[in-house]
Design an enzyme around this catalytic site. Sequence first.
Site, PDB file in Angstrom:
ATOM      1  N   ASN A   1      -6.277   5.977   7.258  1.00  0.00           N
ATOM      2  CA  ASN A   1      -6.025   5.081   6.133  1.00  0.00           C
ATOM      3  C   ASN A   1      -5.233   5.728   5.012  1.00  0.00           C
ATOM      4  O   ASN A   1      -4.211   5.208   4.589  1.00  0.00           O
ATOM      5  CB  ASN A   1      -7.372   4.566   5.613  1.00  0.00           C
ATOM      6  CG  ASN A   1      -7.251   3.536   4.521  1.00  0.00           C
ATOM      7  OD1 ASN A   1      -6.940   3.856   3.385  1.00  0.00           O
ATOM      8  ND2 ASN A   1      -7.509   2.278   4.872  1.00  0.00           N
TER       9      ASN A   1
ATOM     10  N   ASP B   1      -9.880   2.006  -3.982  1.00  0.00           N
ATOM     11  CA  ASP B   1      -9.005   2.171  -2.817  1.00  0.00           C
ATOM     12  C   ASP B   1      -8.185   3.436  -3.064  1.00  0.00           C
ATOM     13  O   ASP B   1      -8.729   4.521  -3.134  1.00  0.00           O
ATOM     14  CB  ASP B   1      -8.143   0.913  -2.655  1.00  0.00           C
ATOM     15  CG  ASP B   1      -7.482   0.790  -1.291  1.00  0.00           C
ATOM     16  OD1 ASP B   1      -7.273   1.822  -0.628  1.00  0.00           O
ATOM     17  OD2 ASP B   1      -7.163  -0.338  -0.890  1.00  0.00           O
TER      18      ASP B   1
ATOM     19  N   GLU C   1      -4.076  -5.992  10.127  1.00  0.00           N
ATOM     20  CA  GLU C   1      -3.539  -4.698   9.711  1.00  0.00           C
ATOM     21  C   GLU C   1      -3.459  -3.715  10.872  1.00  0.00           C
ATOM     22  O   GLU C   1      -3.346  -2.508  10.663  1.00  0.00           O
ATOM     23  CB  GLU C   1      -4.412  -4.093   8.611  1.00  0.00           C
ATOM     24  CG  GLU C   1      -4.396  -4.850   7.310  1.00  0.00           C
ATOM     25  CD  GLU C   1      -5.146  -4.106   6.212  1.00  0.00           C
ATOM     26  OE1 GLU C   1      -5.131  -2.866   6.205  1.00  0.00           O
ATOM     27  OE2 GLU C   1      -5.752  -4.782   5.359  1.00  0.00           O
TER      28      GLU C   1
ATOM     29  N   GLU D   1       0.850  -1.199   0.000  1.00  0.00           N
ATOM     30  CA  GLU D   1       0.000   0.000   0.000  1.00  0.00           C
ATOM     31  C   GLU D   1       0.885   1.249   0.000  1.00  0.00           C
ATOM     32  O   GLU D   1       2.105   1.176   0.038  1.00  0.00           O
ATOM     33  CB  GLU D   1      -0.896   0.021   1.248  1.00  0.00           C
ATOM     34  CG  GLU D   1      -2.382  -0.189   0.980  1.00  0.00           C
ATOM     35  CD  GLU D   1      -3.061   1.039   0.374  1.00  0.00           C
ATOM     36  OE1 GLU D   1      -2.364   2.010   0.009  1.00  0.00           O
ATOM     37  OE2 GLU D   1      -4.290   1.044   0.275  1.00  0.00           O
TER      38      GLU D   1
ATOM     39  N   ASN E   1     -11.988   5.714   2.050  1.00  0.00           N
ATOM     40  CA  ASN E   1     -10.676   5.112   1.800  1.00  0.00           C
ATOM     41  C   ASN E   1      -9.747   6.104   1.113  1.00  0.00           C
ATOM     42  O   ASN E   1      -9.411   7.131   1.661  1.00  0.00           O
ATOM     43  CB  ASN E   1     -10.856   3.812   1.004  1.00  0.00           C
ATOM     44  CG  ASN E   1      -9.721   2.841   1.190  1.00  0.00           C
ATOM     45  OD1 ASN E   1      -8.573   3.203   1.088  1.00  0.00           O
ATOM     46  ND2 ASN E   1     -10.061   1.591   1.456  1.00  0.00           N
TER      47      ASN E   1
END
Length: 309
Positions: free
Chosen positions: A122, A232, A146, A36, A179
Amino acid sequence: MITPPPHLDIRDDRFRALVHPMSRLDRIAEGFTWTEGPVWFGDRDCLLFSDIPSRRILSWSEATGTSTYRAESGFNNGNTRDRQGRLVGCRHGARDVVRTEPDGRLTVLADRFEGKRLNSPNDVVVSADGAVWFTDPTYGIISDFEGYRAEPEQAARNVFRLSPEGDLSVVVDDFTQPNGLCFSPDESLLYIAESGSSHDDSVPSVIRVFGVDGGRLEDRGVFATIDTGLPDGMRCDTHGNLWSSAADGVHCFAPDGTLLGKILVSEIVSNLCFGGPDGHRMFITATTSVYRVFVDAIGAEPWTRGHLD
């Protein structure tokens, strides 16, 4: 007309000007758990990205390959840079947003709202005025994968704005799970991904768009729908096209919301960024790997080609 390679799915002729039929989709790093938060550091000629479950931030460069940038990241997820070039990241473990100072120290920018702990920040962006905008879903506290399992203290999954003076406020409070987020090139619009379908099939997989009025947002409805998986992380290019992650790759939308095409990837894509020596490389974090592909577009973020405002 040259037949496009199998990783390019052209839905609108405008997409042909943004990709190249001789481009390759290269896997440049692999062997991770869930990648990510890619962010390009052109002034260092490297890419930073998170491997959330392994609690690491990694660095990749053409010259040296992959190395560890931070061995204990606290389940760091999304990353960006501020206008001074400093790394700003979201940590699930500590449930905060932190800035890395030039000497390596970490400064906590936000970890509570109205006296209660945040859910699990996030993704994050920094506007030209220095304000920090971030999403606060519950992904980091619904399991130990996570982050650390915990009950949420916030009443909603908010989108927050931290003013340059340090005042934290809610700018949107009606997402199921907010997100990724990114600004249009002129920062008049803020795009925010709704990824609540990850745990509730009734939630639409959409990207919503908001008009930006200083520190306030005006809801302008659904900008686009992701037809495979959910949105995302995402980025805008300098022409205002929005490039979003999805289950089958990266989807590119015109400023009017039309799906122009896709860059198909064999793993679920979590995020992306622009970078490389000329700004024309797209770096894609996808489950266990990081990919790179040439695009005829440049990211709207000022550090894409190594310069800062």
